[in-house]
Design a protein around this motif. Sequence first.
Motif, PDB file in Angstrom:
ATOM      1  N   GLY A  82     -17.865  -5.941  -8.608  1.00  0.00           N
ATOM      2  CA  GLY A  82     -17.135  -5.431  -7.459  1.00  0.00           C
ATOM      3  C   GLY A  82     -15.980  -4.530  -7.847  1.00  0.00           C
ATOM      4  N   LEU A  83     -15.320  -4.822  -8.955  1.00  0.00           N
ATOM      5  CA  LEU A  83     -14.179  -4.024  -9.398  1.00  0.00           C
ATOM      6  C   LEU A  83     -14.602  -2.706 -10.033  1.00  0.00           C
ATOM      7  N   LEU A  84     -15.648  -2.728 -10.836  1.00  0.00           N
ATOM      8  CA  LEU A  84     -16.054  -1.525 -11.561  1.00  0.00           C
ATOM      9  C   LEU A  84     -16.944  -0.601 -10.740  1.00  0.00           C
ATOM     10  N   PRO A 105      -3.770 -18.441  -4.490  1.00  0.00           N
ATOM     11  CA  PRO A 105      -5.089 -18.904  -4.018  1.00  0.00           C
ATOM     12  C   PRO A 105      -6.003 -17.794  -3.533  1.00  0.00           C
ATOM     13  N   SER A 106      -5.480 -16.590  -3.355  1.00  0.00           N
ATOM     14  CA  SER A 106      -6.316 -15.492  -2.893  1.00  0.00           C
ATOM     15  C   SER A 106      -5.772 -14.192  -3.451  1.00  0.00           C
ATOM     16  N   THR A 107      -6.659 -13.350  -3.974  1.00  0.00           N
ATOM     17  CA  THR A 107      -6.249 -12.065  -4.530  1.00  0.00           C
ATOM     18  C   THR A 107      -7.083 -10.948  -3.930  1.00  0.00           C
ATOM     19  N   PRO A 108      -6.436  -9.842  -3.540  1.00  0.00           N
ATOM     20  CA  PRO A 108      -7.215  -8.724  -2.990  1.00  0.00           C
ATOM     21  C   PRO A 108      -8.154  -8.094  -4.007  1.00  0.00           C
ATOM     22  N   LEU A 109      -7.963  -8.358  -5.287  1.00  0.00           N
ATOM     23  CA  LEU A 109      -8.880  -7.835  -6.286  1.00  0.00           C
ATOM     24  C   LEU A 109     -10.247  -8.512  -6.199  1.00  0.00           C
ATOM     25  N   VAL A 110     -10.284  -9.661  -5.573  1.00  0.00           N
ATOM     26  CA  VAL A 110     -11.545 -10.349  -5.326  1.00  0.00           C
ATOM     27  C   VAL A 110     -12.004 -10.130  -3.888  1.00  0.00           C
ATOM     28  N   PHE A 143      -7.913  -2.279  -2.075  1.00  0.00           N
ATOM     29  CA  PHE A 143      -6.635  -2.512  -2.749  1.00  0.00           C
ATOM     30  C   PHE A 143      -6.378  -1.500  -3.862  1.00  0.00           C
ATOM     31  N   THR A 144      -7.406  -1.142  -4.608  1.00  0.00           N
ATOM     32  CA  THR A 144      -7.210  -0.226  -5.743  1.00  0.00           C
ATOM     33  C   THR A 144      -7.324   1.247  -5.350  1.00  0.00           C
ATOM     34  N   ARG A 145      -7.519   1.527  -4.057  1.00  0.00           N
ATOM     35  CA  ARG A 145      -7.689   2.918  -3.626  1.00  0.00           C
ATOM     36  C   ARG A 145      -6.519   3.821  -4.021  1.00  0.00           C
ATOM     37  N   PRO A 146      -5.243   3.381  -3.899  1.00  0.00           N
ATOM     38  CA  PRO A 146      -4.148   4.281  -4.291  1.00  0.00           C
ATOM     39  C   PRO A 146      -4.259   4.766  -5.737  1.00  0.00           C
ATOM     40  N   LEU A 147      -4.778   3.931  -6.612  1.00  0.00           N
ATOM     41  CA  LEU A 147      -4.973   4.351  -8.008  1.00  0.00           C
ATOM     42  C   LEU A 147      -6.118   5.344  -8.118  1.00  0.00           C
ATOM     43  N   TYR A 148      -7.282   4.989  -7.601  1.00  0.00           N
ATOM     44  CA  TYR A 148      -8.478   5.795  -7.827  1.00  0.00           C
ATOM     45  C   TYR A 148      -8.498   7.085  -7.010  1.00  0.00           C
ATOM     46  N   GLN A 205       0.804  -1.215   0.000  1.00  0.00           N
ATOM     47  CA  GLN A 205       0.000   0.000   0.000  1.00  0.00           C
ATOM     48  C   GLN A 205       0.839   1.269   0.000  1.00  0.00           C
ATOM     49  N   GLN A 206       1.837   1.343   0.883  1.00  0.00           N
ATOM     50  CA  GLN A 206       2.643   2.555   0.955  1.00  0.00           C
ATOM     51  C   GLN A 206       3.438   2.748  -0.323  1.00  0.00           C
ATOM     52  N   VAL A 207       3.991   1.660  -0.860  1.00  0.00           N
ATOM     53  CA  VAL A 207       4.760   1.758  -2.114  1.00  0.00           C
ATOM     54  C   VAL A 207       3.867   2.282  -3.232  1.00  0.00           C
ATOM     55  N   LEU A 208       2.647   1.748  -3.329  1.00  0.00           N
ATOM     56  CA  LEU A 208       1.728   2.181  -4.369  1.00  0.00           C
ATOM     57  C   LEU A 208       1.301   3.630  -4.169  1.00  0.00           C
ATOM     58  N   GLU A 209       0.989   4.001  -2.944  1.00  0.00           N
ATOM     59  CA  GLU A 209       0.589   5.391  -2.686  1.00  0.00           C
ATOM     60  C   GLU A 209       1.692   6.363  -3.074  1.00  0.00           C
TER      61      GLU A 209
END
Length: 728
Positions: A495-497, A305-310, A316-321, A262-266
Amino acid sequence: MQAQPEDAVLEGQSLHRANWLFVAGRAQAVTAHERAIGGLLAAGHTVTLLHFDRISTTRGLPVEPHRISAVDGLPRRVRKPAKALELVLPRSRRTELALRRDASLADTVSRANHVLLLDDEAETARAALFAANATARFWSPSQVGAVLEEEPFWRYLDRRLHQLSGALLKPLKTKGLMEAISWLDDREPGVCPAPEDVHRFARGMIHRLLLRGRLDDARALLRLTDRAERHGIRAGGDAAAYAALKMHLRLHDEVVQPAELQQVLEEVFASADAALDAKAYRDCAGRAAIGLDLMFHPRLHTDVPSTPLVESPGTFTRPLYESRVGQVLTAPTSPAPTRPAQEPSVPRNRVGAPLKVTYLPGAYPWHAARALAALGSDDRAELSELRLTDPAFQGMALGELFVSYRLGKAVPEAAADREPATAEQLALLTQADVVVADWADKGALWASLNCPASARMVVRVHSADVLSAGFHLLDWSRVDVLVCVSEHLRQVVVGLLGDRFPQDAVIVVPNVLAPFDGPSEEPSGGASAAGRPAVPQPEDVRGGRTIAMVGWGQRVKDPIMALDILGALLQRESGWRLRLIGADFASSTSGLVNAYSLAFRRRAVEPQLLDAIDFVDQTKDVPGALAGSHFILSTSLRESFHIGVMEGLVAGAVPVVRDWPAFATHQGAASLFPPSVIFETVEEAVEIIWSLRDEAARQAAVHDLQGSMRQLLDGRNVAGRLLEVILR
């Protein structure tokens, strides 16, 4: 005069044609550097030689020496006394007068990028030359030798980096590239330290090397930038981008929790915002691309086996949006066209004529083959297939080009260096009544930005594309219908859109399989249910003990679990076999991928399993390879539909399907298969297979499954539904 460090060096932009101005007082000063001058000329640079006294080059270089003189151009009658007066003037004053009187000389000096003062006599003219061009870099006699020694290496390195960065048709050898990097890396501090802009210079190339899987080369370039840091040359605005690049590499070799990112992405998106505010659009696109490709790194989403996109897409996508650059990159590029909801968009004068359909088969075009065949045989459609062949369209990662391209649609002055598609491809798109993009990849992104307002756009998604960066950068305001191949994928997409796309326009149409007439009235083991003769089998596998698995050679398919299932069955009874259909693991530089493939190979050669595994090469005739199999196994971590299992059921095999962990929260497998064939553990899979080892029980199960799942298995029915969506 602006001070310049004594150890200053080149900027590393040699490939960008530069103007080099050599200034000499004596001929010997030029002779010592004639070879280097020849190299600059051969590389396409402009070289100009200024001197105070008459000198000439001895090697026949095509460089016309220009004398620094205020006398040239004077009337003949005053030229001789003026020349005598000029000779007694200090060279600094002489240069000032020459520049004031000679417009051509002044223009030559003003266009110089580098001014090399070859001897002490030339050094005395520095102030006057600097006054005429304060933006050039000036090199003293003590620096010239090091600069001209270093320049060819930067030229070579720069050429290699630029070649690697754009439209390559074949891979380059990296030996010379690494030699150049090593040479620069070994320079002693204070002699030729790394240049101030080495970070910007290498940032984009490291990113491109990462996307091509050339991790060792990326590490080599990162070592060079780290060395620059050690010598006090800071990355500045690119520091966050370099932290993100290092995280890219780390993800290939170890499991990193999403919270750590998260910090790296932000920070990397904040650095892209800063560049956007400064109108440094190339830096903005480069940094944002690194952030996007890190956020959607395959080791985070596609084979785990697990992705935060799901699990937590919004968080997870907050730093982008929440970043300004993310909002620009994901916003509509123009007002969405308004069309009546139930009326086709075809112009009135074409009512009754076939619709012009332009179909983009996408990153994995074989998935579109049956849809294309159905469209091609429908009289309502005039079909054009649009294959985007530029290498930039390959793969799911974005790269700087497509971020720059998307940014340029919102901010025209930020336009990309080049168009990724040809004029002919763009024309094929713009003449369409309907545009279909199979996969929400970079081709779909490009199409959404260029689709004509009069056309309908249909996008069909699978799962790898939904978990990739391009999915988020599509101009969703230009998309009319989003087709998912399964219900659980539809839930992930919604959920993503969020509110960026209307939920009622997200529909489910399964993948198109081959035509299927349904189960026969009296099941027989002599042929597949699709009417294909069974492949002759050895006697020891005719007893209902063959388990098939399609497309096994990927970490996401988790074939080690298939070996565990086989091993457990063999402990109960001999004669069980595992048929692995498809390509082996591809070569990889990812430590995680290699560790998994090595573990698979070690398990597969254990004495108990070695002779019970059959490998079948990758084939287009999957039903033929499946014929004679009794069970079709899916141990995948993630699937949107799993065509191979569906084809196995059509061929007469019982599906044994893992509750795909990545989509378990959306009941992924349960949205396609009945509970009786779904498992979570090796023990549960073994029990399903063991309970149907009897031929009659297995045939009855296949018959029932084919009947209850007929709507999914009948390719003609599914193709008709897809055509109605496209051609409505």
